[in-house]
Design a protein around this motif. Sequence first.
Motif, PDB file in Angstrom:
ATOM      1  N   SER A   2       0.813  -1.206   0.000  1.00  0.00           N
ATOM      2  CA  SER A   2       0.000   0.000   0.000  1.00  0.00           C
ATOM      3  C   SER A   2       0.853   1.265   0.000  1.00  0.00           C
ATOM      4  N   SER A   3       2.059   1.117   0.412  1.00  0.00           N
ATOM      5  CA  SER A   3       2.920   2.292   0.452  1.00  0.00           C
ATOM      6  C   SER A   3       4.362   1.844   0.334  1.00  0.00           C
ATOM      7  N   SER A   4       5.118   2.485  -0.538  1.00  0.00           N
ATOM      8  CA  SER A   4       6.519   2.112  -0.699  1.00  0.00           C
ATOM      9  C   SER A   4       7.340   3.389  -0.720  1.00  0.00           C
ATOM     10  N   GLN A   5       8.257   3.525   0.184  1.00  0.00           N
ATOM     11  CA  GLN A   5       8.970   4.781   0.324  1.00  0.00           C
ATOM     12  C   GLN A   5      10.440   4.560   0.585  1.00  0.00           C
ATOM     13  N   SER A  28      -2.937   3.543   5.973  1.00  0.00           N
ATOM     14  CA  SER A  28      -1.533   3.205   5.745  1.00  0.00           C
ATOM     15  C   SER A  28      -0.658   4.444   5.604  1.00  0.00           C
ATOM     16  N   ASP A  29      -1.190   5.540   5.063  1.00  0.00           N
ATOM     17  CA  ASP A  29      -0.370   6.739   4.928  1.00  0.00           C
ATOM     18  C   ASP A  29       0.001   7.292   6.301  1.00  0.00           C
ATOM     19  N   ALA A  60       2.554   5.196   7.665  1.00  0.00           N
ATOM     20  CA  ALA A  60       3.836   5.372   6.997  1.00  0.00           C
ATOM     21  C   ALA A  60       4.582   6.563   7.577  1.00  0.00           C
TER      22      ALA A  60
END
Lengths: 408, 831
Positions: free
Chosen positions: B732-735, B814-815, B818
Amino acid sequence: MVEKQMMGHHVDRSICAWFWHQYNHHRNNDQMSVVTSPTHYLFPLIRHGIIFLACTQLELPPLLPIEFLSRFADILSDYLCAGSGAGATLNEDIVKDNFVIVYEVLDEMMDNGFPLTTEPNLLKDIVLPPNLVTKVLHAVTGNSSPSVGPTLPHAAASTVPWRSTHPKTTTNEVYVNLVEQLDASVNWDGNLRRCQVYGEIQVNSSLPGFPDLTLSFTNPSLLNDVRFHPCVRFRPWESSQVLSFVPPDGHFKLMTYRVKELKKIPIYVKPQLTSDSGNCRISALVGVRNDPGKTIDSIIVEFQLPPCITSADLTSNHGTVDILADKTCRWSIGQIPKDKLPSLSGNLVLEPGLDRLHVAPTFQVRFKIMGIAMSGLQIDKLDVKNMPANPYKGFRAQTQAGDYEFRS
Amino acid sequence: MAPPVSTPKSASPSQPSGKSEVTDLKLQLRQLAGSRAPGADDAKRDLFKRVISCMTVGIDVSPAFSEMVMCSATSDVVLKKMCYLYVGNYARCNPDLALLTINFLQKDCHDQDPTIRGLALRSLCSLRVQNLVEYLVAPLAAGLKDHSSYVRTVAAIGVLKLYHISATMCHDSDFPAALKALMLSDPDAQVVANCLYSLLEIWTQDAANSDEAAREIETLYGKSIIYYLLNRIKDFSEWAQCLVLDLVSKYIPSDNNEIFDMMNLLEDRLQHANGAVVLATIKVFLHLTMSMTDVHQQVYERIKAPLLTLVGAGSPEQSYAVLCHLHLLVMRAPMLFSSDYKHFYCQFSDPSYVKKLKLEMLTAIANESNTYEIVTELCEYAGNVDVPIARESIRAVGKIALQQYDVNAIVDRLLQFLEMEKDYVTAETLVLVKDLLRKYPQWSHDCIAVVGNISSNSIQEPKAKAALIWMLGEYSQDMMDAPYVLESLVENWEEEHSPEVRLHLLTAVMRCFFKRAPETQKALGAALAAGLADNNQDVHDRALFYYRLLQYDVAVAERVVNPPKQAVSVFADTQSSEIKDRIFDEFNSLSVVYQKPSYLFTDKEHRGPFEFSENLSNLAIGGDSGDDVIHSAQRYEENDKDLLLSTSDKEENGGPTHNGSSTYSAPSDVNSSRSLVSSSTTQPAAFAIDDLLGLGVLDTPVLPPPPALSLNAKPVLDPGTFQKKWGQLTVSSSQESTLSIQGVASLTAPQSLIKHMQNNSIQCIASGGQPPNYKFFFFAQKEGSSSFFLVECIVNTASAKAQIKIKADDASASDAFASLFQSALSNFGSS
């Protein structure tokens, strides 16, 4: 308690308390040679009532610490007991009185957990043993001579590390002593189940200079397996079965050997147990079977009374019978008289409720025969080379019982 | 000024009275410090002896440190030695005062006498005080070049000590290279050995971080160095020989000629007086010939005699260790030892653990030619005073019977045991007869005749009773009174406490019922009723199962309970062959003594002996708390490729070393005992139960400053579920995130980050990797909901970057998570 930290990380003393607790806890049971504690693996070694304990956290060859500890124990008793008269064994007080020596020796023997110098001769050059001479000197002059050698051992760099290059010997003699230990077990029906001999050749050499010795046997083919002191040259043994060596100074073990499958045992015990209605008649007869030609000395027969026995009444026609605190019955015979066979007889009373004795005690025999090696190994001759004068050579042999047992 | 001769307060120097003694000693030392009077050395020596005896019995004499140092300006070697000993013991606690000693130690390093030079250097290196390291380098460098070999041996080990205090300093001074040069050129074998020892340890530790060290290690195992060492092997001391042999055992020769050359060279080592050398040589031989089957067999023949001698000739401690090795070899190649069976006969005086090993070996080597002899011998032991051994030997007889085709005689003997009328003998024998019947049903008639005469009342042990009941059920058609015996057993249901016996009783009654229904019906009814009322879940369930089965269809029930039996051909082995092979590879090590491959018991230590042991002195040995903290932290440190695999097998790693507490194999145990420890200090007990199910929480979590998204401080997720979720959910999130400089600096080991994230309510489930790359799997749970966040985080310490992949049950949050995760990560190292 003497401790020496070998590695950078600290091993807490409480490990000893832990071990002591465990040890006392299991005193009656058997001790393992490697003990797992919550934090370390411990290698205890018990000699003369003193426990030597090594700790490790890493994997290592198990014989390394065990061998090292036994070597250390040997050297320590060599150091500390030589000064205090013959026959003395290591004990707590001696260690307490000489703990400085203990530290010094340990310091030289091991550095950072790695064994360093373990040859007694070399060590004695570095750390002088507390012998009578220094004690007298101290008393007379009031000026204590240091217990540290003034110079470094030269042998550290020589090709024969076990021999110091300038041994200070005044005598010129060498003694070879054959010591054998006879293991045998015999079944209740008199069948010899097994019989073998472990032997040692002990040499006490005090020869000046750089002697080269050759020892040969009349019947080397007897030997099943041999182990040598590092001074023994391997090639001559391979080719012609002779021991060629440059001896260290003093007392050392030249060779250990094993001879298996012997057919004859010098002494026999005939035990008989019959039991009915809560009583057990016991009788045992001791005699010489294959007369070795020499007197058999200090014969002692021992057996463990089974726990289900409440009382025992034992008499013998020769020697004395004692029942020790741990229910061991010891029958000291000494020598076998010429006119009669020593015999033991008596009655055992079983626990109430038991009709017959179900367990069979094992009779263990101890004895000593001077002047003969039971394996039949014989020394042919000892040649000494590289010597200005011919030294005095002495030979002795002796057999004693090891695990020598008779089942009933 | 003549110093006052010490008048000890206590009669014996080894029993000092404590604190006042120390001040007294201090005072006297101070008076002596400047004295040059004749006899002052003697007085000092007495005092020093007393100080050291205090130290030895455990009294803290460190207050006298400065006085001791003042007194140490002397030319007396004994005084110096005692002083070195004292300083070495207390320098760690008094780093500032230790500085005082540097001066005289450095001076002694230039003494004329090599003994003093060596001693001073050794003591200097043993101070182990971090900030004194700089004073070490110059004396060490001089020591390595000293013309006395004694000093060089000390210096070689000194380098290793320096390395453990400060690895960088050691490398900066180029000591490893100097050691290597010394190793290859020094005429003194002990110097060479010490160099080798130091280098091995330094490079092995470095190899994890540097390719160069790994390459150096390779060269140590390379042909040229191995040959160099082998050619000098006779010069080395016996301990150094062990070291060299261990090195050689890891060398892989290129062809067979090489192998034979090496073996010829080393053959005489088998006759060395030192058992450790013999065993190390055997290891080399076994490893060299692994690929050549026939030579391997010859090696066995060759090493047999030395091993047997070692067993018999050594001290009991030695012989046990050797026996364990022999045991391993016997288990691998029983055929080769079959003619030596007499060596494994038990002696009366053997300790029982030795007897046990011997019995196992006798069992293994029994074959057609020696079975009779061995079984006769074993039967002798059945009457042994030592009951556990008597039992063990009966079991051994049974095992031999199960191995052999010709069991005729053995069965007779077993049946004779039953006639001995000793309860434990009967009990053991019954279990064996049962096993035997399962394998050889053809013997049932003989056995049943004897077993039928045994009164079930005389047997107390559950296992034996269960065996008897099994036989009653199985052979009820041949035993006249089987139903009645069973009936009386059922009547005494209440007196039988073992669930095992009750279970067997249920089944036996069922079987009997199908064979002899009219006689058994009553007993069956009673048994089922009793079973249904039983407290034990298993017993209850089985009774219920039988009851319903009978209700459903009696014919089906018969098929289930009394199917046609097949004889068991092979009984399952307890230890897998893979494990056995592994132990064999670790020949001449503790694994053989423990009969476990080393990773099962030393892993924990291998991973970090140094930081681990620093804590040790603060911990009581009795409690396992110290272990557990470390252990639970390291559980996660699995190798990268093992990530997300079931961790159940790894949980055992620490198990065997947790002596005496409940922490064995169950995954939650680690936490339970840890939380028990903590509950006694800070947490209420209820909390600890909560933790039981969770994964390790190392610290009492400090709640983060309340962000928009609050996380459950104690989320619970097992590795299996994590793995499943990770497979199901999408990213859902890749950073990519940056770590602070402090963060990189503190990330020397994965635990530091794990601990930090836990403080932020983010739990680690697995971690691994080697510097500079670490890989972590984290998870967190939203407060008050069941939605989880799963994170994969790859940290590169070299570039100070972290790659983060987040998967979430609830993608909308999810943000928020994150950003929370990132802020936690960037805070790392600053707190």
